[in-house]
Every structure is written in structure tokens, then in C-alpha cells.
Design an enzyme around this catalytic site. Structure first.
Site, PDB file in Angstrom:
ATOM      1  N   SER A 151       0.862  -1.195   0.000  1.00 17.13           N
ATOM      2  CA  SER A 151       0.000   0.000   0.000  1.00 17.13           C
ATOM      3  C   SER A 151       0.893   1.237   0.000  1.00 17.13           C
ATOM      4  CB  SER A 151      -0.859  -0.002   1.264  1.00 17.13           C
ATOM      5  OG  SER A 151      -1.480   1.245   1.456  1.00 17.13           O
ATOM      6  N   TYR A 164      -2.294  -0.899  10.671  1.00 12.59           N
ATOM      7  CA  TYR A 164      -2.303  -1.175   9.228  1.00 12.59           C
ATOM      8  C   TYR A 164      -1.056  -0.584   8.572  1.00 12.59           C
ATOM      9  CZ  TYR A 164      -4.113  -1.444   4.414  1.00 12.59           C
ATOM     10  OH  TYR A 164      -4.276  -1.718   3.074  1.00 12.59           O
TER      11      TYR A 164
HETATM   12  N1  LIG Z   1      -8.788  -1.076  -0.871  1.00 12.21           N
HETATM   13  C1  LIG Z   1      -7.780  -0.245  -0.727  1.00 12.21           C
HETATM   14  O1  LIG Z   1      -7.965   0.985  -0.601  1.00 12.21           O
HETATM   15  C2  LIG Z   1      -6.384  -0.737  -0.725  1.00 12.21           C
HETATM   16  C3  LIG Z   1      -6.089  -2.075  -0.538  1.00 12.21           C
HETATM   17  N2  LIG Z   1      -4.770  -2.481  -0.499  1.00 12.21           N
HETATM   18  C4  LIG Z   1      -4.450  -3.876  -0.257  1.00 12.21           C
HETATM   19  O2  LIG Z   1      -4.909  -4.663  -1.334  1.00 12.21           O
HETATM   20  C5  LIG Z   1      -5.253  -5.983  -0.871  1.00 12.21           C
HETATM   21  C6  LIG Z   1      -6.662  -6.341  -1.327  1.00 12.21           C
HETATM   22  O3  LIG Z   1      -7.543  -5.369  -0.820  1.00 12.21           O
HETATM   23  P1  LIG Z   1      -9.087  -5.238  -1.252  1.00 12.21           P
HETATM   24  O4  LIG Z   1      -9.352  -6.015  -2.466  1.00 12.21           O
HETATM   25  O5  LIG Z   1      -9.395  -3.792  -1.199  1.00 12.21           O
HETATM   26  O6  LIG Z   1      -9.773  -5.912   0.018  1.00 12.21           O
HETATM   27  P2  LIG Z   1     -11.129  -6.768   0.190  1.00 12.21           P
HETATM   28  O7  LIG Z   1     -11.516  -6.618   1.623  1.00 12.21           O
HETATM   29  O8  LIG Z   1     -12.109  -6.404  -0.850  1.00 12.21           O
HETATM   30  O9  LIG Z   1     -10.613  -8.253  -0.090  1.00 12.21           O
HETATM   31  C7  LIG Z   1      -9.726  -8.851   0.796  1.00 12.21           C
HETATM   32  C8  LIG Z   1     -10.061 -10.314   0.893  1.00 12.21           C
HETATM   33  O10 LIG Z   1      -9.147 -10.910   1.821  1.00 12.21           O
HETATM   34  C9  LIG Z   1      -9.886 -11.820   2.633  1.00 12.21           C
HETATM   35  N3  LIG Z   1      -9.231 -12.113   3.897  1.00 12.21           N
HETATM   36  C10 LIG Z   1      -9.173 -11.342   4.998  1.00 12.21           C
HETATM   37  N4  LIG Z   1      -8.543 -11.996   5.980  1.00 12.21           N
HETATM   38  C11 LIG Z   1      -8.201 -13.205   5.483  1.00 12.21           C
HETATM   39  C12 LIG Z   1      -7.561 -14.329   6.028  1.00 12.21           C
HETATM   40  N5  LIG Z   1      -7.137 -14.360   7.297  1.00 12.21           N
HETATM   41  N6  LIG Z   1      -7.374 -15.414   5.242  1.00 12.21           N
HETATM   42  C13 LIG Z   1      -7.816 -15.422   3.961  1.00 12.21           C
HETATM   43  N7  LIG Z   1      -8.449 -14.389   3.392  1.00 12.21           N
HETATM   44  C14 LIG Z   1      -8.640 -13.283   4.159  1.00 12.21           C
HETATM   45  C15 LIG Z   1     -11.211 -11.124   2.828  1.00 12.21           C
HETATM   46  O11 LIG Z   1     -12.208 -12.054   3.253  1.00 12.21           O
HETATM   47  P3  LIG Z   1     -13.470 -11.558   4.145  1.00 12.21           P
HETATM   48  O12 LIG Z   1     -14.236 -10.583   3.327  1.00 12.21           O
HETATM   49  O13 LIG Z   1     -14.210 -12.803   4.508  1.00 12.21           O
HETATM   50  O14 LIG Z   1     -12.893 -10.946   5.348  1.00 12.21           O
HETATM   51  C16 LIG Z   1     -11.471 -10.572   1.445  1.00 12.21           C
HETATM   52  O15 LIG Z   1     -12.136 -11.533   0.649  1.00 12.21           O
HETATM   53  C17 LIG Z   1      -5.103  -5.934   0.649  1.00 12.21           C
HETATM   54  O16 LIG Z   1      -3.862  -6.472   1.011  1.00 12.21           O
HETATM   55  C18 LIG Z   1      -5.134  -4.442   0.959  1.00 12.21           C
HETATM   56  O17 LIG Z   1      -4.440  -4.139   2.151  1.00 12.21           O
HETATM   57  C19 LIG Z   1      -3.746  -1.597  -0.681  1.00 12.21           C
HETATM   58  C20 LIG Z   1      -3.989  -0.293  -0.896  1.00 12.21           C
HETATM   59  C21 LIG Z   1      -5.324   0.265  -0.924  1.00 12.21           C
HETATM   60  C1  LIG Z   2      -0.028  10.589   2.155  1.00 12.23           C
HETATM   61  C2  LIG Z   2      -0.555  11.643   1.289  1.00 12.23           C
HETATM   62  C3  LIG Z   2      -1.881  11.840   1.096  1.00 12.23           C
HETATM   63  C4  LIG Z   2      -2.938  11.021   1.730  1.00 12.23           C
HETATM   64  C5  LIG Z   2      -2.902   9.720   1.824  1.00 12.23           C
HETATM   65  C6  LIG Z   2      -3.916   8.866   2.331  1.00 12.23           C
HETATM   66  C7  LIG Z   2      -5.080   9.388   3.089  1.00 12.23           C
HETATM   67  C8  LIG Z   2      -3.773   7.554   2.022  1.00 12.23           C
HETATM   68  C9  LIG Z   2      -4.673   6.498   2.321  1.00 12.23           C
HETATM   69  C10 LIG Z   2      -4.371   5.302   1.790  1.00 12.23           C
HETATM   70  C11 LIG Z   2      -5.088   4.097   1.973  1.00 12.23           C
HETATM   71  C12 LIG Z   2      -6.494   4.082   2.446  1.00 12.23           C
HETATM   72  C13 LIG Z   2      -4.407   2.965   1.713  1.00 12.23           C
HETATM   73  C14 LIG Z   2      -4.842   1.633   1.848  1.00 12.23           C
HETATM   74  O1  LIG Z   2      -4.069   0.707   1.800  1.00 12.23           O
HETATM   75  C15 LIG Z   2      -2.328  12.926   0.201  1.00 12.23           C
HETATM   76  C16 LIG Z   2      -3.106  13.912   1.028  1.00 12.23           C
HETATM   77  C17 LIG Z   2      -3.161  12.342  -0.893  1.00 12.23           C
HETATM   78  C18 LIG Z   2      -1.194  13.651  -0.506  1.00 12.23           C
HETATM   79  C19 LIG Z   2       0.025  13.790   0.213  1.00 12.23           C
HETATM   80  C20 LIG Z   2       0.514  12.499   0.705  1.00 12.23           C
END
Ligand SMILES: NC(=O)C1=CN([C@@H]2O[C@H](COP(=O)(O)OP(=O)(O)OC[C@H]3O[C@@H](n4cnc5c(N)ncnc54)[C@H](OP(=O)(O)O)[C@@H]3O)[C@@H](O)[C@H]2O)C=CC1
Ligand SMILES: CC1=C(/C=C/C(C)=C/C=C/C(C)=C/C=O)C(C)(C)CCC1
Length: 288
Positions: A151, A164
Site C-alpha cells: 500500500s 495497518y
Molecule cells: N482497498 C484499498 O484501498 C487498498 C487495498 N490495499 C491492499 O490490497 C489488498 C486487497 O484489498 P481489497 O481487495 O481492497 O480488500 P477486500 O476486503 O475487498 O478483499 C480482501 C479479501 O481478503 C480476505 N481475507 C481477509 N482476511 C483473510 C484471512 N485471514 N485469510 C484469507 N483471506 C482473508 C477477505 O475475506 P473476508 O471478506 O471474509 O474478510 C477478502 O475476501 C489488501 O492487502 C489491501 O491491504 C492496498 C492499498 C489500498
Molecule cells: C499521504 C498523502 C496523502 C494522503 C494519503 C492517504 C489518506 C492515504 C490512504 C491510503 C489508503 C487508504 C491505503 C490503503 O491501503 C495525500 C493527502 C493524498 C497527498 C500527500 C501524501
């Protein structure tokens, strides 16, 4: 610059055995569909059985070969058991996508100990267990690809989710260490891609997002997955999505933290996480 000018050369993943964790929802499901379209054999794991079955159905509908197994990756015994069954289905895994992730989006003192531990078990420790299970066969054949869903908050922290952010920093650290170890061992046939997205509109971070789109905007799952596939198929080691995050990352490495804190205040990033709506079973109750 050359990469932007010259047309991208995509590798084939036909016949590769691709394991995706957290494939029952969000980006995991879309990634499964993309690999299936390119004729990879899919091994899909998730603890959400209904979501997993739906993903497997969608993959089969487009002619994909799939084995789906319920597996809680926070438990090493579950990983070992599921690995045996998965190998029986299609043999050794050649593409590993560590995608499953959890978030509770609470301040340090509001988090329970279980929540902090669970975040680290799923977002970091599971990556260790998965790599220790599946890397040996890749090393033997000097062939494979490891994809880590980290992330942007694994590159610089933002407020409101200390467990996180720190777990994603650890996932970034592990991924980078793996990359350098593979270089050291001259394993040029094993590729790695570290993915660092900004907020993506899946169910995971429901309600979250900056109030204004001036600096950046939340991504749709489809556009994030397109960027991931492009990076994987062109063997890119690192991708930040959207591209403006490369600049944010760069600034965060030399900008005084006080200035970044002011940016968070000004852009409303400080409040972004407080709009979070729990939307996953583990976010609302303990699931052991
Ligand atoms: N969405 C976002 O804004 C961002 C996401 N990410 C990362 O991307 C990846 C995917 O995220 P995203 O698609 O948004 O998430 P979702 O919640 O849509 O999907 C994640 C999946 O992982 C499953 N899961 C959770 N815990 C476990 C476990 N212990 N064993 C097996 N499966 C599990 C969940 O199952 P269940 O629903 O049953 O819990 C769910 O199906 C994650 O690693 C997230 O941190 C990174 C940056 C931004
Ligand atoms: C750091 C940063 C910002 C905000 C970041 C945020 C709020 C990130 C959230 C990320 C998530 C939800 C990630 C999940 O994995 C701005 C203001 C865009 C710009 C300047 C740098």
C-alpha cells in the site's frame, strides 16, 4: 522515459499456476479474472467461502481452470493444509499473489490486542508463511513471480490506522529484502512485483477518501487491477497507483514530517479514515 515511449512487451502467463489469497472479494477477484483470461491455472484462497465460490464461478464462466479452497492465512497450519490440496490440483505454484489483507481503522488506544495481532498475522506474517511454502519450488526451477499487495501507507504513514500502516511497512520491507536476496542468488528467473495503491473503492475501506480530489482521487478496483497486471506482465518490480503516488512517496522521504502533517490537515486526510464504515466480518466481530 523509454518505457513510456516504446510499446510494452507483455509476457505470457499461459499454463502458469497462479495462487491468489483473498480471492473472494475486491481486487483478488478481479486479478483472478485477469489471470484466467490469459489462461493461467488458478488456485484461489479466501476465508469467505461464498465470495470464493462466486469468484470461482466467474472464472469458470470465462473458461478458466480453477481450484478454490477455504483458507485462513492468519493460521500457518491452514496454509500448510491448503498448500497440499492445491499442489494435488495443479502441481507447483509459479505465480504467488499475496493479496489478502485486513484493516480495522482505529486509533492506537482504541484497537484491541487481537485486532493488532490479526493485522500483523494477515498483512505480514502470512506473507512469510506463503513464501516459505512456495518459494523453494520456484528456486529449484529458477522460475516464478511473487506479487505483494502492499500500500502507499507502507511507504509513508497516514493517520488513523497505526497497525495497518506499520504492517504494510513490514510487508514492503519483506518484499524488498526478498528482491535483493533473489538478485544476490542470481535467480533472474524469479520476478517480483511490489504494488502500492492509494485508496481503492473495494469494500475494504468503505467510506474512506479525501473530501477533495485536488491532489488525488480514489481508484476504482478495475483501474488498480489494470495497473497491477501491466506491472506483472512487464516484470516491473514496483508499481505505485495512481502515478502521482510516486511523487508523494518521493516528497515524503525528504519533506519534514511537520510539513506532511500540515498537508494531511489541509487536504482532509486527517478525517479520511474517520469516515470509515466497517464492512467486513472481521471488522465488526472477532473471527477465530
Ligand atoms: N482497498 C484499498 O484501498 C487498498 C487495498 N490495499 C491492499 O490490497 C489488498 C486487497 O484489498 P481489497 O481487495 O481492497 O480488500 P477486500 O476486503 O475487498 O478483499 C480482501 C479479501 O481478503 C480476505 N481475507 C481477509 N482476511 C483473510 C484471512 N485471514 N485469510 C484469507 N483471506 C482473508 C477477505 O475475506 P473476508 O471478506 O471474509 O474478510 C477478502 O475476501 C489488501 O492487502 C489491501 O491491504 C492496498 C492499498 C489500498
Ligand atoms: C499521504 C498523502 C496523502 C494522503 C494519503 C492517504 C489518506 C492515504 C490512504 C491510503 C489508503 C487508504 C491505503 C490503503 O491501503 C495525500 C493527502 C493524498 C497527498 C500527500 C501524501
Amino acid at each position: 522515459i523509454l518505457r513510456w515511449i516504446l510499446p510494452a512487451k507483455y509476457k505470457s502467463v499461459e499454463g502458469e499456476v497462479c495462487l491468489i489469497t483473498g480471492a473472494g472479494n475486491g481486487m483478488g477477484r478481479l486479478l483472478a479474472m485477469e489471470f484466467a483470461k490469459r489462461k493461467a491455472k488458478l488456485i484461489l484462497w479466501d476465508m469467505d467461502q461464498a465470495g470464493l465460490e462466486q469468484t470461482a464461478k466467474l472464472v469458470r464462466e470465462i473458461g478458466g481452470e480453477v481450484y478454490a479452497g477455504v483458507c485462513d492465512v492468519s493460521k500457518i497450519e491452514n496454509i500448510r493444509e491448503a498448500a497440499v490440496k492445491s499442489r494435488e490440483a495443479f502441481g507447483d505454484i509459479t505465480i504467488l499473489v499475496n493479496n489478502a489483507g485486513v484493516v480495522f481503522a482505529k486509533d492506537l488506544l482504541e484497537l484491541t490486542e487481537w485486532q493488532i495481532e490479526q493485522t500483523f498475522k494477515v498483512n505480514v506474517l502470512a506473507h512469510f508463511w506463503m513464501l516459505r511454502e512456495f518459494l523453494p519450488s520456484m528456486l529449484e526451477r529458477n522460475h516464478g513471480h511473487v506479487v505483494t499487495l502492499a500500500s502507499v501507507v507502507g511507504l509513508f504513514s497516514s493517520p488513523g490506522m497505526p497497525d495497518y500502516c506499520s504492517s504494510k511497512h513490514a510487508a514492503v520491507g519483506l518484499h524488498q529484502a526478498l528482491y535483493y536476496d533473489l538478485q544476490k542468488k542470481k535467480c533472474d528467473g524469479i520476478k517480483t512485483t511490489m504494488v502500492c495503491p492509494y485508496h481503492v473503492k473495494t469494500g475494504m475501506f468503505k467510506g474512506v477518501g479525501l473530501k477533495s480530489d485536488v491532489l488525488t482521487r480514489s481508484l476504482s478496483p478495475g483501474e488498480c487491477v489494470d495497473a497491477i497486471m501491466h506491472a506483472v506482465l512487464t516484470n516491473r518490480p514496483f508499481v505505485a497507483v495512481p502515478r502521482v503516488m510516486y511523487i508523494s512517496y518521493n516528497l515524503s522521504t525528504w519533506m519534514p514530517m511537520k510539513v506532511l502533517a500540515a498537508v494531511y490537515e489541509y487536504t482532509g486526510a486527517n478525517d479520511a479514515i474517520s469516515r470509515f464504515i466497517p464492512n467486513r466480518p472481521y471488522q465488526t466481530k472477532l473471527r477465530e
